[in-house]
Design a protein around this motif. Structure first.
Motif, PDB file in Angstrom:
ATOM      1  N   LYS A 520      36.449  53.935  39.738  1.00  0.00           N
ATOM      2  CA  LYS A 520      37.729  54.641  39.667  1.00  0.00           C
ATOM      3  C   LYS A 520      38.027  55.370  40.976  1.00  0.00           C
ATOM      4  CE  LYS A 520      37.863  55.548  34.686  1.00  0.00           C
ATOM      5  NZ  LYS A 520      37.928  56.630  33.643  1.00  0.00           N
ATOM      6  N   LEU A 521      36.985  55.968  41.548  1.00  0.00           N
ATOM      7  CA  LEU A 521      37.138  56.735  42.779  1.00  0.00           C
ATOM      8  C   LEU A 521      37.592  55.825  43.928  1.00  0.00           C
ATOM      9  CD1 LEU A 521      34.635  59.421  43.980  1.00  0.00           C
ATOM     10  CD2 LEU A 521      35.554  57.772  45.581  1.00  0.00           C
ATOM     11  N   GLY A 527      45.137  54.392  46.115  1.00  0.00           N
ATOM     12  CA  GLY A 527      46.212  54.505  45.145  1.00  0.00           C
ATOM     13  C   GLY A 527      47.419  55.250  45.673  1.00  0.00           C
ATOM     14  N   ALA A 528      48.366  55.487  44.795  1.00  0.00           N
ATOM     15  CA  ALA A 528      49.632  56.112  45.189  1.00  0.00           C
ATOM     16  C   ALA A 528      49.440  57.556  45.629  1.00  0.00           C
ATOM     17  CB  ALA A 528      50.622  56.037  44.033  1.00  0.00           C
ATOM     18  N   ALA A 529      48.504  58.273  44.991  1.00  0.00           N
ATOM     19  CA  ALA A 529      48.302  59.694  45.292  1.00  0.00           C
ATOM     20  C   ALA A 529      46.835  59.935  45.633  1.00  0.00           C
ATOM     21  CB  ALA A 529      48.722  60.554  44.104  1.00  0.00           C
ATOM     22  N   GLU A 530      46.549  60.268  46.894  1.00  0.00           N
ATOM     23  CA  GLU A 530      45.169  60.457  47.315  1.00  0.00           C
ATOM     24  C   GLU A 530      44.571  61.737  46.746  1.00  0.00           C
ATOM     25  OE1 GLU A 530      42.373  60.086  51.310  1.00  0.00           O
ATOM     26  OE2 GLU A 530      44.459  60.678  51.504  1.00  0.00           O
ATOM     27  N   ALA A 531      45.414  62.668  46.297  1.00  0.00           N
ATOM     28  CA  ALA A 531      44.891  63.889  45.688  1.00  0.00           C
ATOM     29  C   ALA A 531      44.032  63.566  44.472  1.00  0.00           C
ATOM     30  CB  ALA A 531      46.035  64.815  45.299  1.00  0.00           C
ATOM     31  N   ALA A 532      44.375  62.493  43.768  1.00  0.00           N
ATOM     32  CA  ALA A 532      43.563  62.077  42.618  1.00  0.00           C
ATOM     33  C   ALA A 532      42.167  61.670  43.081  1.00  0.00           C
ATOM     34  CB  ALA A 532      44.240  60.915  41.893  1.00  0.00           C
ATOM     35  N   LEU A 537      36.349  62.694  43.756  1.00  0.00           N
ATOM     36  CA  LEU A 537      35.242  62.818  44.700  1.00  0.00           C
ATOM     37  C   LEU A 537      34.467  64.108  44.447  1.00  0.00           C
ATOM     38  CD1 LEU A 537      33.888  61.558  47.235  1.00  0.00           C
ATOM     39  CD2 LEU A 537      35.445  62.963  48.609  1.00  0.00           C
ATOM     40  N   GLY A 538      35.197  65.197  44.166  1.00  0.00           N
ATOM     41  CA  GLY A 538      34.538  66.467  43.900  1.00  0.00           C
ATOM     42  C   GLY A 538      33.677  66.440  42.650  1.00  0.00           C
TER      43      GLY A 538
END
Length: 558
Positions: A520-521, A527-532, A537-538
């Motif tokens: 998933k990571l 993906g569309a939003a790197e914030a996800a 990752l955290g």
């Protein structure tokens, strides 16, 4: 005018009416002194961003809208003295990078020209032009009959626009883009950008605010409990439409360009991933994700722009890696005497909400090190009061002793020599949930890159690209990813970029759940939003731990 400048950041009933009276008088006053005009412009910008009444906001805005007329009425020599101030009606002269130059070409057609007066040597430009020539033109171009400037004038013919517009059009045809970028940046071409008739000068560059915020109660101070404020949920944070995102990217690009600055965060900002948070009193903060092709392999880097009633007042960026964010803040000169501490807390609050980070890192350069400006300003104490602490024990003890002296004697100031010692290492702000074991040393970025090189070397591909493809296929197999057909092109590209680093963490040995979330990571990276991706990752402890151990082993054997 000087009186208005002195009271611009005061907020009480008496001053409010005085500001209005002074604004009305200045609207009818002719000013011809360049330094006075620059100060007036700075004051009007401040009052527009931080007004204490709607009347003052409106009047300051009207005076800014007409500021270009003031400049146009000046003698040519006086106008020239205001060049590079970013004020409407003046000229900004600078050798912008390829990416900023391409943005200018798209947004300011007919406005920007090659600054031939500043181009002492055209040999680098000639090398660039050699890549756009047709072979039939070589003899004339290489002859001594025409200068480079004269040749471009002939080559342009009747094409509309400026010589720079023509050159930008030729660059569009150059492939691949990295070659065009390298050739243009090597040429270091000085440009002359006339700030008149557009919306990108300091004077007029703004994003329409949702509502006007006034400051009857003055500026907001740093919260007493900074860490609690950072962790407090922010309900107003939202992903804006691509159209609104594109407009905010333009505002950010222009805000830096007229100040002779640029940053990776804005040059490659993704209009489809722009988050905006309203922090009240007319202030909003926009955070920009990167377009997939320009994202870093491991960390997630996002820039931000602070807007007060739509006017850009500051900017910065943050790189999220596992549960930490490396970040800093820059307030533009016109707005230094405002609420920087409060705004900085809100910026960290947004990054915490987007990424789930528990640690903020400020590099030494921001408050000391080789940065004399930061040393002179005492920037160290700005970060210290926010809760940042030096990572080295001796420096931390020195800071504690200096802080005690400041508390006991309000007139005490740390010497530049002491500030230089305080700036000898990074500072961290740790939230209550932060763990020492989660820290990923920044020096390990280089180590991870070396590990990736080793993985690529051992993959056996004929080229680096072939090796990366082999590693990506093996990683997909190790993680149990049966097919990548449903993955987009950018998701597959992210897999290839990150795979050599992940492979060094030996994912085949991980538990099944860690493998599943790793899939998933990897997909989220493209993906569309790197914030996800940053949040995933955290949360991926196995990857962090494996890379930490690999870096320690590598350093220990070095």
């Amino acid at each position: 005018m000087n009186r208005l400048y002195r009271i611009r950041s005061r907020f009480d009933a008496n001053v409010k009416s005085e500001k209005l009276e002074l604004l009305e008088r200045l609207g009818e006053t002719r000013i011809s002194n360049p330094q006075a005009l620059e100060r007036l412009h700075s004051t009007l910008s401040y009052l527009r961003a931080f007004p204490d009444s709607r009347k003052n906001y409106r009047l300051a805005g009207e005076l800014l809208e007409r500021f270009g007329e003031r400049i146009d009425s000046l003698p040519a020599s006086t106008r020239a003295a205001l060049d590079d101030t970013g004020i409407e009606g003046t000229t900004t002269r600078y050798a912008f990078s390829y990416d900023v130059a391409r943005w200018l070409a798209r947004r300011t057609s007919g406005i920007v020209r090659l600054d031939w007066q500043e181009l002492d040597d055209s040999s680098n430009l000639d090398e660039l032009l050699a890549h756009v020539l047709e072979s039939s033109e070589d003899e004339y171009f290489d002859s001594e009959y025409v200068s480079t400037q004269e040749w471009i004038d002939v080559a342009r013919g009747v094409e509309p626009g400026t010589d720079f517009d023509w050159l930008a059009g030729q660059l569009d045809a150059l492939r691949p883009v990295p070659i065009a970028r390298q050739l243009y940046d090597s040429a270091e071409l000085p440009l002359a950008w006339k700030l008149r008739g557009g919306r990108f000068s300091k004077t007029l560059n703004s994003a329409a605010p949702r509502r006007i915020g006034t400051r009857e109660c003055g500026m907001r101070r740093r919260p007493r409990q900074v860490k609690a404020e950072i962790m407090r949920p922010l309900k107003s944070l939202r992903l804006v439409s691509p159209r609104r995102g594109a407009r905010l990217v333009d505002v950010a690009m222009a805000a830096l360009a007229v100040r002779h600055r640029e940053t990776h965060h804005f040059n490659y900002a993704n209009p489809r991933e722009v988050y905006v948070a309203d922090v009240r009193s007319g202030v909003s903060i926009a955070v920009f994700g990167l377009r997939p092709a320009y994202r870093y392999p491991l960390e997630c880097t996002m820039g931000y722009l602070i807007l007060a009633n739509g006017m850009p007042v500051g900017y910065g960026g943050g790189s999220a890696l596992f549960r930490q964010v490396n970040t800093g803040i820059n307030i533009f000169d016109e707005f230094r005497d405002s609420e920087a501490s409060f705004l900085w807390t809100q910026v960290m609050r947004i990054y915490h909400q987007l990424t789930g980070c528990t640690r903020f890192i400020a590099n030494a350069y921001q408050f000391g090190g080789d940065n004399d400006e930061a040393l002179q300003s005492g920037a160290f104490w700005f970060y210290y009061r926010q809760g940042f602490r030096p990572v080295l024990r001796p420096v931390r003890e020195l800071a504690r002793r200096e802080a005690l002296k400041i508390r006991s004697d309000r007139g005490y100031r740390s010497s530049v020599a002491t500030l230089r010692r305080l700036g000898a290492c990074d500072m961290h702000l740790m939230l209550p949930s932060a763990r020492a074991s989660e820290l990923f040393e920044e020096s390990w970025f280089e180590t991870c890159s070396m590990l990736a090189t080793r993985e690529l070397a051992s993959a056996g591909g004929a080229t680096r690209a072939a090796s990366a493809q082999r590693i990506a296929r093996k990683l997909a197999k190790d993680l149990g990813l049966r097919s990548l057909r449903q993955w987009s092109q950018t998701e597959q590209q992210a897999l290839r970029r990150l795979a050599p680093i992940v492979a060094a963490a030996e994912p085949a040995t991980w538990p099944n759940e860690a493998k599943r979330t790793m899939g998933k990571l990897l997909r989220a990276k493209g993906g569309a939003a790197e914030a996800a991706y940053a949040r995933l990752l955290g949360e991926h402890g196995p990857l962090r731990t494996a890379l930490q151990n690999a870096c320690r082993r590598t350093r220990g054997n070095a």
